[in-house]
Each structure stands twice: as structure tokens, then as C-alpha cells.
Scaffold this motif. Structure first.
Motif, PDB file in Angstrom:
ATOM      1  N   GLU A 285       0.828  -1.207   0.000  1.00 29.89           N
ATOM      2  CA  GLU A 285       0.000   0.000   0.000  1.00 29.89           C
ATOM      3  C   GLU A 285       0.863   1.258   0.000  1.00 29.89           C
ATOM      4  N   ILE A 286       1.919   1.254   0.814  1.00 32.53           N
ATOM      5  CA  ILE A 286       2.814   2.412   0.898  1.00 32.53           C
ATOM      6  C   ILE A 286       3.471   2.676  -0.459  1.00 32.53           C
ATOM      7  N   GLN A 287       3.950   1.613  -1.093  1.00 27.12           N
ATOM      8  CA  GLN A 287       4.627   1.764  -2.381  1.00 27.12           C
ATOM      9  C   GLN A 287       3.680   2.282  -3.453  1.00 27.12           C
ATOM     10  N   LYS A 288       2.407   1.819  -3.383  1.00 25.32           N
ATOM     11  CA  LYS A 288       1.403   2.299  -4.351  1.00 25.32           C
ATOM     12  C   LYS A 288       1.136   3.790  -4.132  1.00 25.32           C
ATOM     13  N   GLU A 289       1.015   4.202  -2.843  1.00 25.07           N
ATOM     14  CA  GLU A 289       0.788   5.613  -2.538  1.00 25.07           C
ATOM     15  C   GLU A 289       1.957   6.472  -3.016  1.00 25.07           C
ATOM     16  N   LYS A 290       3.174   5.970  -2.826  1.00 30.69           N
ATOM     17  CA  LYS A 290       4.367   6.696  -3.270  1.00 30.69           C
ATOM     18  C   LYS A 290       4.353   6.878  -4.782  1.00 30.69           C
ATOM     19  N   ALA A 291       4.000   5.791  -5.493  1.00 33.87           N
ATOM     20  CA  ALA A 291       3.963   5.851  -6.961  1.00 33.87           C
ATOM     21  C   ALA A 291       2.939   6.877  -7.432  1.00 33.87           C
ATOM     22  N   ASP A 292       1.784   6.931  -6.745  1.00 35.45           N
ATOM     23  CA  ASP A 292       0.748   7.902  -7.111  1.00 35.45           C
ATOM     24  C   ASP A 292       1.243   9.332  -6.893  1.00 35.45           C
ATOM     25  N   LEU A 293       1.939   9.566  -5.775  1.00 36.45           N
ATOM     26  CA  LEU A 293       2.458  10.908  -5.488  1.00 36.45           C
ATOM     27  C   LEU A 293       3.519  11.327  -6.496  1.00 36.45           C
ATOM     28  N   ILE A 294       4.309  10.349  -6.966  1.00 34.25           N
ATOM     29  CA  ILE A 294       5.333  10.646  -7.974  1.00 34.25           C
ATOM     30  C   ILE A 294       4.665  11.031  -9.289  1.00 34.25           C
ATOM     31  N   LYS A 295       3.607  10.300  -9.649  1.00 35.70           N
ATOM     32  CA  LYS A 295       2.876  10.620 -10.880  1.00 35.70           C
ATOM     33  C   LYS A 295       2.289  12.018 -10.813  1.00 35.70           C
ATOM     34  N   LEU A 296       1.787  12.380  -9.648  1.00 33.91           N
ATOM     35  CA  LEU A 296       1.209  13.716  -9.461  1.00 33.91           C
ATOM     36  C   LEU A 296       2.283  14.783  -9.269  1.00 33.91           C
ATOM     37  N   LYS A 297       3.550  14.368  -9.286  1.00 33.69           N
ATOM     38  CA  LYS A 297       4.706  15.257  -9.113  1.00 33.69           C
ATOM     39  C   LYS A 297       4.701  15.988  -7.765  1.00 33.69           C
ATOM     40  N   LYS A 298       4.104  15.304  -6.761  1.00 34.16           N
ATOM     41  CA  LYS A 298       4.121  15.869  -5.407  1.00 34.16           C
ATOM     42  C   LYS A 298       5.410  15.507  -4.673  1.00 34.16           C
ATOM     43  N   ILE A 299       5.993  14.403  -5.065  1.00 36.72           N
ATOM     44  CA  ILE A 299       7.330  14.038  -4.566  1.00 36.72           C
ATOM     45  C   ILE A 299       8.175  13.563  -5.736  1.00 36.72           C
ATOM     46  N   LYS A 300       9.498  13.641  -5.571  1.00 36.30           N
ATOM     47  CA  LYS A 300      10.396  13.208  -6.643  1.00 36.30           C
ATOM     48  C   LYS A 300      10.674  11.715  -6.531  1.00 36.30           C
ATOM     49  N   LYS A 301      10.863  11.092  -7.690  1.00 35.06           N
ATOM     50  CA  LYS A 301      11.258   9.681  -7.703  1.00 35.06           C
ATOM     51  C   LYS A 301      12.718   9.596  -7.266  1.00 35.06           C
ATOM     52  N   GLU A 302      12.988   8.726  -6.317  1.00 35.00           N
ATOM     53  CA  GLU A 302      14.352   8.559  -5.808  1.00 35.00           C
ATOM     54  C   GLU A 302      14.935   7.255  -6.322  1.00 35.00           C
ATOM     55  N   LYS A 303      16.215   7.190  -6.275  1.00 36.51           N
ATOM     56  CA  LYS A 303      16.901   5.988  -6.717  1.00 36.51           C
ATOM     57  C   LYS A 303      16.516   4.824  -5.811  1.00 36.51           C
ATOM     58  N   ASP A 304      16.376   3.637  -6.438  1.00 33.33           N
ATOM     59  CA  ASP A 304      15.960   2.461  -5.687  1.00 33.33           C
ATOM     60  C   ASP A 304      16.984   2.119  -4.610  1.00 33.33           C
ATOM     61  N   LEU A 305      16.461   1.706  -3.465  1.00 32.90           N
ATOM     62  CA  LEU A 305      17.328   1.297  -2.355  1.00 32.90           C
ATOM     63  C   LEU A 305      17.788  -0.135  -2.570  1.00 32.90           C
ATOM     64  N   PRO A 306      18.968  -0.499  -2.001  1.00 28.40           N
ATOM     65  CA  PRO A 306      19.455  -1.873  -2.175  1.00 28.40           C
ATOM     66  C   PRO A 306      18.471  -2.884  -1.595  1.00 28.40           C
ATOM     67  N   GLU A 307      18.365  -4.037  -2.258  1.00 28.75           N
ATOM     68  CA  GLU A 307      17.527  -5.107  -1.719  1.00 28.75           C
ATOM     69  C   GLU A 307      18.124  -5.615  -0.402  1.00 28.75           C
ATOM     70  N   ILE A 308      17.248  -6.057   0.476  1.00 28.72           N
ATOM     71  CA  ILE A 308      17.710  -6.561   1.781  1.00 28.72           C
ATOM     72  C   ILE A 308      18.128  -8.022   1.613  1.00 28.72           C
TER      73      ILE A 308
END
Length: 484
Positions: A285-308
Motif C-alpha cells: 500500500e505504501i509503495q502504491k501511494e508513493k507511486a501515485d504521489l510521484i505521478k502527481l509530481k508531489k514528490i520526486k522519484k528517488e533511486k531504488d534502495l538496495p535489496e535486503i
């Protein structure tokens, strides 16, 4: 502490004749005075006793009938102090005659591991302050005033400075008993009462000579000394045990707090309920919300974090929890850089390290600036303020939840914003996060970067359990603080 109070009580009881039995065959202290302490008073002894023996009405407290009160000066052949050599410290040498200072004199005996030395030539010029075996040394100035040591039987000659007084008894057989009297709370109180100078600067030799000593028959003195030697080692053990217990008591609140926080982030403080769902769904859910905010240009897309990786996981968590990086569930920013000319009497409050005290916000020491504040540098209620850089390594990583609007934060601080900040703040307070930070802060400067913050691992529980964890910790942690 109990050991100290017992020690003082026992010493006081000893010199009041309440620790030992008075026996007729012991004789009297008057006879002791006549026979071995002051043979010079044998002639017309009864007459001399009128000046030597203190009247009961002038005595500080009651003593047995076969004891007497006498002034310290009347049982000493010498009472005197030394002085500092004219060259001061420059006269000290690597080898020579021991020069005893107050830091060498303790009730348990002389401590000579830090003793200094003077030359034999300087020692000869200071003949009046020579210390010999069987003397008693008394500190007469400073914080150590009243400390008193027996000089051992096998001691070589030494010298003293002006902070130490030599007590040389007329008969050295009495030295152990007299030393015992000198370390009682009674004598310490008398010393503090008769110090010289308007600011109570120390005990003079003339004042020391007037100190009243309760004198018992010699045989009873021996019984008293032997009894004290029997009891004191047991009190020493008790004192050490009390110190250990005190250390445990002082460290217990923090250890308990750390234990509670660690248990909480491992899922051991609360019950896992099937109705809570799975934290992995929460992450989606968090990742989906982040993607929506990026599409709306409310936040910038950041570089992917390393996999755990499995190697990074520090401990196990419940099955319905998951490990994430802080950057996966929130956003972070570094604070405002401002010039000295921007500082003003009023304006916008700039939050700094000092505004975080004991994991809470503190507004007792504030700085304000009168410059434009970018939106990215503005704080909002619920944000987590983190100390990202500090001269003290232990302060890096301290954090608090912001509870007011209309503020900014300084360049040495970081801000973290997410929907789970109450739980994340508890996690940041945990010993695991502290040890994790210690591994990433740089060696040349005590700081954590934005990337350091984003990449930190956090065990994420379902939202309902997060609320239970926060509620439980809010009940328990204040109890730990109260213990402190």
C-alpha cells in the motif's frame, strides 16, 4: 550508605565504651596516665591530674567510670606540620627522601604509589618535619581534612608538607587506639568546628593539641582495637557490595528501558493477532501511494534502495512482520543552512540538537532566523527530528517527534516523515538502532547522511500491532524514567 553509617556508629560506640566490657582488672585510665603515658607527671601526680584530666562537665559525651578525658597535646611528644620546599615542585627528584602530602594519607594507611621525593640535602634542612615509624599523620586542610594514617613499624624516614600534621605519642603503644579515636565522626566534627580562618582554611597544630580524647585503660584499648579489626573487614565487604548494588541500581533503569525497546521491535512485547493482517500488505500500500504521489509530481522519484539480503537481517521477527529500509516507508531531508546575519530576536524557530532532550522536544534554548524557509525545510507536527551531526558521537541519532507547527530545522539535523512515525520513533530509540548507527557514522566526523538514514533496516509490524507497541511502551517507559 549502610556500611558507612555502620562504620561511624561502631567507631563512635568504641570510644564511648559501648563496644567492649569494662573489667575491674583493667585498672583505670588515670593509672595508665601515671604509669606509661606521662612519666614526667608521676611526681605530685594527683595535683597534675587536676590540669591534665578534663572535668566531666566539660566532656562531649559520657564515658565509663574508669576512663578519662584528656587533651591530645598531653599524650603527644610532638604535634607539628611541615612546609613546601622553597622551590616547590621543581625540588622533587626521582629518588631520595619520601615527601608525604595529603594525597598519601588515608584512614586505612599510607598510599605511596604517587609519593614524591626530595633530596637528602633539602630533607636535612627540614629536620622539624621528619616522619618516623609509629607516627600518626593527620590531614589538616582541603577536601581530605581529617583523614588520618598510622605510619608502619618498618617505615623509613620521610618528610611532610604543610597540609599534614605529625602526631607523635609519648608512648607508641597507644597509637592504634589513638588512631581509631582520630578517625571517628566525633573527632571529625571537632576538627570542622575548630578550623582556623574566616573561611575555615584548616586545622592548626595549636588547635589540634586541644582536641579532647576519651582515654580507656590500656588492656581495654587493646580489646577495642582488636574488635574493630575484626569488624571492619566485614564492613569493607559490605561497602563493596553496596557499591556494586549502587552501580546496578543506577544502570538498571536504562538497561530496562533498552530491554523493553528491543523486545518491542522484536515482537516480544505484544501479542501477534491474525486479525492484524500482514505487514507486507502494508508495504504494498505504501509503495502504491508513493507511486501515485510521484505521478502527481508531489514528490520526486528517488533511486531504488538496495535489496535486503539475508546476511543483513540482525534478528528474527514474527511471520506477519517484514524487514524494510526506512527509505521504503518514508522520506527524509537535511535541514536549513543559515548565516549568522539571519539570526534574529524573533522569526522562525530553528530546531537544533539542544531542542531534543530525553527523546522529547525541548524549547528552553531557541534560535530564530528571519529568512525565507523553503517548503522542504519546514517541520510539521508528527515529523521525527533526528540529530544527524554533532561533536559528541553519542548524541548523533537522538530523536523526538515534533509537536508544534511553524518551525524549521538546522543543517546538522534530519527530518523523517512517514505514516508510522510513532512506531519508528520507538525503533530509533532502541539499542539496535544505536548500534547500527555506530557502524555507519564516519570516523572523521560524527554524522549520518541522508542515505545512511534511508538505508537503515527496520522491522515493520502490521499497523494495528504498531499501535499496541507504542501504547505499551508509553505505559512502561515512564516507569523506567521514574526509577532514574
Amino acid at each position: 550508605m549502610i556500611a558507612k553509617r555502620l562504620r561511624n556508629s561502631i567507631l563512635q560506640a568504641a570510644i564511648q565504651g559501648r563496644l567492649t566490657e569494662q573489667l575491674p582488672e583493667d585498672g583505670t585510665a588515670r593509672e595508665l596516665l601515671a604509669d606509661i603515658i606521662a612519666p614526667r607527671y608521676r611526681k605530685d601526680f594527683e595535683q597534675n591530674c587536676k590540669t591534665l584530666v578534663i572535668d566531666e562537665d566539660d566532656a562531649p559525651f559520657s564515658i565509663p567510670d574508669n576512663w578519662i578525658w584528656i587533651r591530645l597535646g598531653d599524650i603527644c611528644s610532638k604535634i607539628g606540620s611541615g612546609s613546601t620546599p622553597s622551590g616547590g615542585r621543581t625540588t622533587y627528584v626521582d629518588k631520595g627522601i619520601k615527601f608525604i602530602r595529603s594525597q598519601n594519607v588515608y584512614n586505612e594507611g599510607l598510599r605511596l604509589d604517587n609519593v614524591v621525593y626530595i633530596t637528602p640535602e633539602i630533607d636535612q634542612k627540614r629536620e622539624g618535619s621528619h616522619v618516623f615509624a609509629k607516627d600518626i599523620l593527620l590531614n589538616i586542610t582541603g577536601a581530605s581534612i581529617g583523614r588520618c594514617a598510622l605510619v608502619p613499624d618498618d617505615f623509613d624516614v620521610a618528610n611532610i608538607n604543610q597540609h599534614v600534621l605529625i602526631l607523635r605519642l609519648v608512648n607508641s603503644l597507644l597509637r592504634e587506639y589513638v588512631h581509631l579515636v582520630m578517625i571517628t565522626p566525633y573527632i571529625f566534627g571537632e576538627i570542622m568546628n575548630v578550623q582556623v580562618g574566616g573561611t575555615k582554611e584548616g586545622l592548626s597544630a595549636s588547635k589540634a593539641m586541644q582536641l579532647l580524647i576519651p582515654l580507656s585503660p590500656f588492656t581495654e584499648q587493646q580489646r577495642i582495637v582488636n574488635k574493630i579489626k575484626e569488624i571492619m573487614p566485614q564492613l569493607d565487604v559490605l561497602g563493596k557490595d553496596e557499591m556494586k548494588l549502587d552501580t546496578i541500581q543506577k544502570s538498571f533503569p536504562k538497561k530496562m528501558k533498552d530491554s523493553l525497546l528491543q523486545s518491542a521491535i522484536q515482537g516480544k512485547l505484544t501479542e501477534q493477532l491474525e486479525a492484524d493482517g500482514d505487514a507486507r500488505d502494508l508495504l504494498v500500500e505504501i509503495q502504491k501511494e508513493k507511486a501515485d504521489l510521484i505521478k502527481l509530481k508531489k514528490i520526486k522519484k528517488e533511486k531504488d534502495l538496495p535489496e535486503i539480503t539475508d546476511d543483513e537481517i540482525p534478528f528474527e521477527v514474527p511471520e506477519n512482520w517484514c524487514w524494510v529500509r526506512l527509505g521504503d516507508i518514508g522520506e527524509t531531508n537535511i535541514g536549513l543552512t543559515y548565516k549568522p546575519s539571519d539570526i534574529s530576536i524573533d522569526g522562525t524557530l530553528v530546531l537544533r540538537s539542544g531542542n531534543i532532550q530525553n527523546d522529547k522536544m525541548d524549547y528552553s534554548d531557541n534560535v530564530y532566523v528571519s529568512c525565507d524557509i523553503p517548503e522542504s525545510k519546514k517541520c510539521h507536527v508528527g515529523d521525527i527530528l533526528i540529530c544527524a551531526r554533532n561533536g559528541s558521537k553519542k548524541l548523533v541519532g537522538k530523536a523526538a517527534i515534533i509537536d508544534q507547527e511553524g518551525m524549521t530545522f538546522g543543517a546538522f539535523m534530519a527530518l523523517f516523515r512517514s505514516p508510522f512515525n510513532e512506531y519508528i520513533h520507538k525503533y530509533i530509540s532502541s539499542p539496535y538502532f544505536r548500534s547500527d548507527l555506530d557502524g555507519v557514522s564516519t570516523t572523521t566526523i560524527n554524522q549520518i547522511t541522508q542515505n545512511n538514514v534511508k538505508e537503515r533496516l527496520i522491522p515493520l509490524p502490521p499497523l494495528a500491532e504498531q499501535h499496541r507497541i507504542v501504547e505499551r511502551l508509553d505505559q512502561l517507559l515512564p516507569l523506567c524514567d521514574a526509577l532514574e
